[in-house]
Design an enzyme around this catalytic site. Structure first.
Site: not given
Length: 271
Positions: A35, A105
């Protein structure tokens, strides 16, 4: 070029608590190299459940480093159950914000923390292999998307991509993402409670249309006496009044019919 807050820049350039903890009491991982972002979080917890140390190892962009760095500062000194309440929104707020394209994030940080705490309590994180995948590129399931959409109040496919990366690679799953968004954000239709007058009118219509015609076939009948919330007072007449099966008639026929047509909580009382 994205605009980063001073805190994001500071934690990226001077990350706190980088590294690992030998004999850590809890370890959690999130993301994957495929990813482009991966985080491993280590926690040291004392006998009272207080997190005394936290360190991280991450592979990813500056926002991933900054999110991981500030997360360690947020958990140190907290009881592990208190740390469990930290959300990705709080990580973003502690950083003074993140660009929309980097919100994933903070989600990764939250996932790593959840995994670490589950590890501390020996809670098994089961993966349902039969669960529906929405994004094959990043292995993101429908239930995960639904949860992130609810928690972060996501409204558009673009927001989903920013928070989860789902749909951000080949893009073929964006139609499915839109369907999940529409399903989660579908407005609830709340039925308005009937007034007593409306209830009486509705019950009498059902009596005339469904109940009385059937009872009259056996020489009986039924009359509405009163309505008190969901308690419906009725009176049987004719042969039904003296029938030893009148209670069965009330529960299995009258009450069942009214529940089907009006409210499942209706209770019939014979007077």
């Amino acid at each position: 070029m994205w605009n980063y807050s001073e805190k994001v820049v500071d934690h990226y350039r001077n990350p706190r608590n980088v590294g690992s903890i030998e004999n850590a009491d809890a370890i959690g991982e999130a993301g994957s190299l495929s990813c482009g972002d991966m985080l491993k979080l280590y926690l040291k917890v004392d006998k009272n459940g207080i997190i005394t140390d936290a360190k991280f190892q991450t592979f990813g962009c500056g926002s991933a480093v900054a999110s991981s760095s500030i997360l360690t500062e947020m958990v140190i000194g907290k009881h592990i159950d208190e740390a469990r309440k930290i959300t990705n929104k709080q990580i973003v707020e502690a950083l003074g914000g993140l660009p929309p394209e980097k919100m994933h994030c903070s989600v990764m940080g939250h996932e790593a923390l959840e995994a670490a705490i589950a590890n501390y309590y020996n809670e098994e994180i089961t993966i349902n292999t039969d669960e529906e995948l929405v994004c094959n590129c990043f292995g993101i399931t429908k239930s995960f998307l639904e949860n992130e959409i609810k928690i972060n109040n996501l409204k558009t496919v673009e927001e989903v991509i920013n928070y989860t990366k789902a749909g951000g690679a080949c893009g073929r799953c964006q139609g499915k993402i839109k369907e999940v968004l529409e399903s989660v954000n579908k407005p609830e239709i709340k039925e308005e409670k009937l007034t007593k007058t409306q209830m009486i009118i509705k019950i009498n219509n059902i009596i005339e249309k469904y109940l009385s015609p059937e009872l009259r076939k056996d020489g009986g009948d039924i009359e509405l006496i009163d309505v008190e919330d969901n308690k419906i007072k009725v009176k049987l007449s004719g042969r039904c009044q003296a029938c030893n099966r009148s209670q069965l008639t009330l529960t299995h026929f009258v009450e069942a019919t009214l529940r089907d047509h009006i409210d499942k909580n209706i209770e019939i009382i014979q007077v």
